[in-house]
Design a protein around this motif. Sequence first.
Motif, short mmCIF file in Angstrom:
data_model
loop_
_atom_site.label_atom_id
_atom_site.label_comp_id
_atom_site.label_asym_id
_atom_site.label_seq_id
_atom_site.Cartn_x
_atom_site.Cartn_y
_atom_site.Cartn_z
N ASP A 1 0.84 -1.19 0.00
CA ASP A 1 0.00 0.00 0.00
C ASP A 1 0.88 1.24 0.00
OD1 ASP A 1 -2.39 -1.38 0.00
OD2 ASP A 1 -2.59 -1.37 2.18
N VAL A 2 0.63 2.13 -0.96
CA VAL A 2 1.37 3.39 -1.04
C VAL A 2 0.39 4.52 -0.74
CG1 VAL A 2 2.78 4.91 -2.47
CG2 VAL A 2 2.90 2.43 -2.79
N PHE A 3 0.43 5.02 0.49
CA PHE A 3 -0.41 6.17 0.84
C PHE A 3 0.30 7.42 0.33
CE2 PHE A 3 -1.53 9.52 4.10
CZ PHE A 3 -2.77 9.80 3.55
N ASP A 4 -0.34 8.10 -0.62
CA ASP A 4 0.36 9.11 -1.40
C ASP A 4 -0.46 10.39 -1.49
OD1 ASP A 4 1.81 10.54 -3.23
OD2 ASP A 4 1.93 8.95 -4.72
N GLN A 5 -0.04 11.41 -0.74
CA GLN A 5 -0.75 12.68 -0.76
C GLN A 5 -0.58 13.44 -2.07
OE1 GLN A 5 0.60 14.73 2.87
NE2 GLN A 5 -1.25 13.98 3.90
N PRO B 1 -4.65 7.61 -2.79
CA PRO B 1 -4.53 9.08 -2.74
C PRO B 1 -5.12 9.63 -1.44
CG PRO B 1 -6.35 8.44 -4.16
CD PRO B 1 -5.70 7.16 -3.71
N ASP B 2 -5.13 10.94 -1.33
CA ASP B 2 -5.51 11.57 -0.06
C ASP B 2 -6.60 12.62 -0.24
OD1 ASP B 2 -5.46 12.18 2.65
OD2 ASP B 2 -3.88 13.67 2.42
N PRO B 3 -7.79 12.20 -0.69
CA PRO B 3 -8.90 13.17 -0.67
C PRO B 3 -9.31 13.47 0.77
CG PRO B 3 -9.71 11.00 -1.27
CD PRO B 3 -8.21 10.89 -1.19
N ASP B 4 -10.24 14.37 0.92
CA ASP B 4 -10.64 14.81 2.27
C ASP B 4 -10.98 13.63 3.16
OD1 ASP B 4 -10.28 17.40 1.54
OD2 ASP B 4 -12.40 17.84 1.18
N GLY B 5 -10.36 13.61 4.36
CA GLY B 5 -10.70 12.62 5.37
C GLY B 5 -9.86 11.37 5.37
N VAL B 6 -9.14 11.09 4.29
CA VAL B 6 -8.38 9.84 4.22
C VAL B 6 -7.22 9.85 5.21
CG1 VAL B 6 -6.91 8.41 2.75
CG2 VAL B 6 -9.05 9.31 1.86
N TYR B 7 -6.50 10.97 5.29
CA TYR B 7 -5.37 11.06 6.23
C TYR B 7 -5.85 10.80 7.66
CZ TYR B 7 -1.99 13.33 9.33
OH TYR B 7 -1.12 13.61 10.36
N GLU B 8 -6.92 11.46 8.05
CA GLU B 8 -7.43 11.30 9.40
C GLU B 8 -7.85 9.86 9.67
OE1 GLU B 8 -7.62 15.51 8.30
OE2 GLU B 8 -8.32 13.68 7.32
N THR B 9 -8.51 9.25 8.69
CA THR B 9 -8.96 7.87 8.86
C THR B 9 -7.79 6.92 9.03
OG1 THR B 9 -10.96 8.28 7.55
CG2 THR B 9 -10.26 5.98 7.79
N ARG B 10 -6.75 7.10 8.23
CA ARG B 10 -5.61 6.20 8.31
C ARG B 10 -4.81 6.44 9.60
NH1 ARG B 10 -5.41 3.30 3.80
NH2 ARG B 10 -3.40 2.39 4.30
N ILE C 1 4.59 2.21 1.98
CA ILE C 1 5.33 3.41 1.56
C ILE C 1 4.41 4.60 1.75
CG2 ILE C 1 6.41 4.60 -0.38
CD1 ILE C 1 7.23 1.87 -1.48
N VAL C 2 4.92 5.68 2.35
CA VAL C 2 4.10 6.86 2.63
C VAL C 2 4.78 8.08 2.02
CG1 VAL C 2 2.97 8.24 4.40
CG2 VAL C 2 3.36 5.79 4.80
N ILE C 3 4.05 8.79 1.14
CA ILE C 3 4.59 9.95 0.45
C ILE C 3 3.77 11.17 0.86
CG2 ILE C 3 5.04 10.99 -1.81
CD1 ILE C 3 5.26 8.14 -2.93
N TRP C 4 4.46 12.22 1.27
CA TRP C 4 3.81 13.38 1.86
C TRP C 4 3.76 14.57 0.91
CZ3 TRP C 4 1.59 12.67 6.55
CH2 TRP C 4 1.96 11.52 7.24
N ASP D 1 6.33 18.55 4.43
CA ASP D 1 6.92 18.03 5.66
C ASP D 1 6.53 18.87 6.87
OD1 ASP D 1 8.42 20.31 5.19
OD2 ASP D 1 10.28 19.24 4.77
N GLY D 2 5.33 19.46 6.80
CA GLY D 2 4.85 20.29 7.87
C GLY D 2 3.94 19.55 8.83
N ASP D 3 2.78 20.12 9.07
CA ASP D 3 1.94 19.72 10.19
C ASP D 3 1.54 18.24 10.19
OD1 ASP D 3 0.52 20.89 12.54
OD2 ASP D 3 -1.20 20.03 11.51
N GLU D 4 0.94 17.76 9.10
CA GLU D 4 0.46 16.37 9.09
C GLU D 4 1.62 15.38 9.18
OE1 GLU D 4 -3.81 16.80 6.78
OE2 GLU D 4 -2.11 15.97 5.68
#
Length: 601
Positions: A79-83, A111-120, A129-132, A135-138
């Motif tokens: 799984d590649v969580f990719d903003q 991808p990272d539509p609204d709410g996905v980051y919070e859910t994960r 693999i996680v791509i941001w 490199d700030g708040d989240e």
Amino acid sequence: MKAKKIVALLMATAMVASLTACGGGDTAATNNTADTAADADDAEEEADDAEDAADAEESDEDYEELLADIIPEETVTLDVFDQLANYSGEQIGWFGQIMLEKFNVKLNIIPDPDGVYETRMESGNLGDIVIWGNDGDEYLQAVEKGMLYDWNEDDLLADYGPYIQENMEAALQKNTDISGGTTYGFGFDVAVDPNARQDIMYTWDLRWDLYKELGYPEIKTLDDMVDVLAQMKEICPTDDNGKTTYGVSLFNDWDGDMVMFVKSTASAYYGYDEFGFGLYDSVEQKYYPCLEKDGPYLTCLKFYNTLYQKGLLDPDSQTQKYDGMIEDYQNGTAFLNIFNFLGSAMYNSEAHAAEGKAMYPCPPADAQPIAYGQNIYGGNRPWTIGAKTEYPELCMAIINWLSTPEGRMTLEYGPKDVCWYYDENGKTCFTDLGKTVKLDNTAEMADGYSGTFEDGNFKMNNTTWGIDAENPDSNGDTYNYKKWESFNAEPGSEIEADWREVTGCNTPDERMGQTNYRLAPGTTYSAGVRSDELQVVWNQVAECIKMNSWAAIYAESDAEFDEIVDKMISEAESYGYADCVAFQENEAKIRAEKENEALGK
């Protein structure tokens, strides 16, 4: 190999001693001695080179043995969580095939539509693999909550990321510093030369064939650009498929705190960088809040509204997605794009060139586009690995390969020797297929790779080395094909020859270098963390600005535009816009300090 080096040096030393003893004070003997000493130096250098080559070969063999131990026998899906992703699902096509061949993995892009980051984050598992996106708040929240894998744990980086460790030291150190002393990754677009600038990406790509037909009218300001686009629509009312044409076509997938195309046009025209709710000028080290009357953001917002009022903005711009906009530029539906990778990169196919059509840089004379300095510290979009992955070694090996010259070239241009190669002089060249698919990504792949080039495009949408960084596997080339000698030797078409003759330039970046661009140097600056209370306010303000900005773009009159902008300012202020501006003004001071450090001031 070290023993052979010692023997070579001993033999050379013995020759020098022998000739000195036999020759006495004779000049010829002295010259022979000097020559022999030089031969000894050459022998030592050759021995060093041979030793280095042997060590490198041995290291490569050791690494391949390590890889063999971690390549799964049965195919694994990572799984590649990719903003940054514009795509959801399995990586398919030629790049998917390469991942299967090299690592026996499939990549599932999330991808990272609204709410996905919070859910994960709530689930406790971001992915393998996680791509941001920055490199700030989240990102820092994920660090604080232990959601990312420590790259030094169990020598993960040393064993499975040796190329990264050896060649990206400054970028790794930046990540370590912003992450509280632990290394979790590195940022994108890493550079080799801190004194060089990147190619300017805000190239104002315009349909040059139509511009030529109009007699190359002067474009000095944004208003002049509107007039020229209107004239282009008159002489070219339909696209390749008979669809109505427009000056520009937009999309909203990449909107962040503001509408992406509006703030990016400010970067393209004024030379200011996106910076929270506003823009930052690195030359004057000044911050411009986005809702400043007659400021850069609202001025560029009016530019797009003017285009809409004149029928020059694709009315689907707010609702269509990235893919819809790409189709528009591939088909010639729109005439102008401020980005080179969305304009000329999409339109300049071999088929269009054969028809005498192309997009090339044609910036307004008053434009001062931003130019980013190459950054040895890397940018603000980190590559990381999720703390809960079952395959940290495999993830690291994949990121490491993407960071090698072959991996960087492959993600950009396709498989080696199928799409590109190095000639006998070490120069980088396209194959016939490679040139075709780079200039027209809807073209079919070949040589065992299925689908179109676009089907298999690198869906992670991030980079390791900057496109303008030097490729050490080549003979002086960068990763940017537009700079390769093999690509630029001669104009590729009559329309390109015309553009070269009129501008006096051989490459787009040479043309953009003629502008009064503003340089934003590469630094170690990273955005500060906002408090939970400020983040709530920030989200409300961002939604207000984006929603009302789009409404303003579609205003039917100047009066309606002004009314919507006034409403946007009032609502944003009621949410706490002033607090956001105060936070960002402090960030501007920190950024200025980092810039001064980078520039040695």
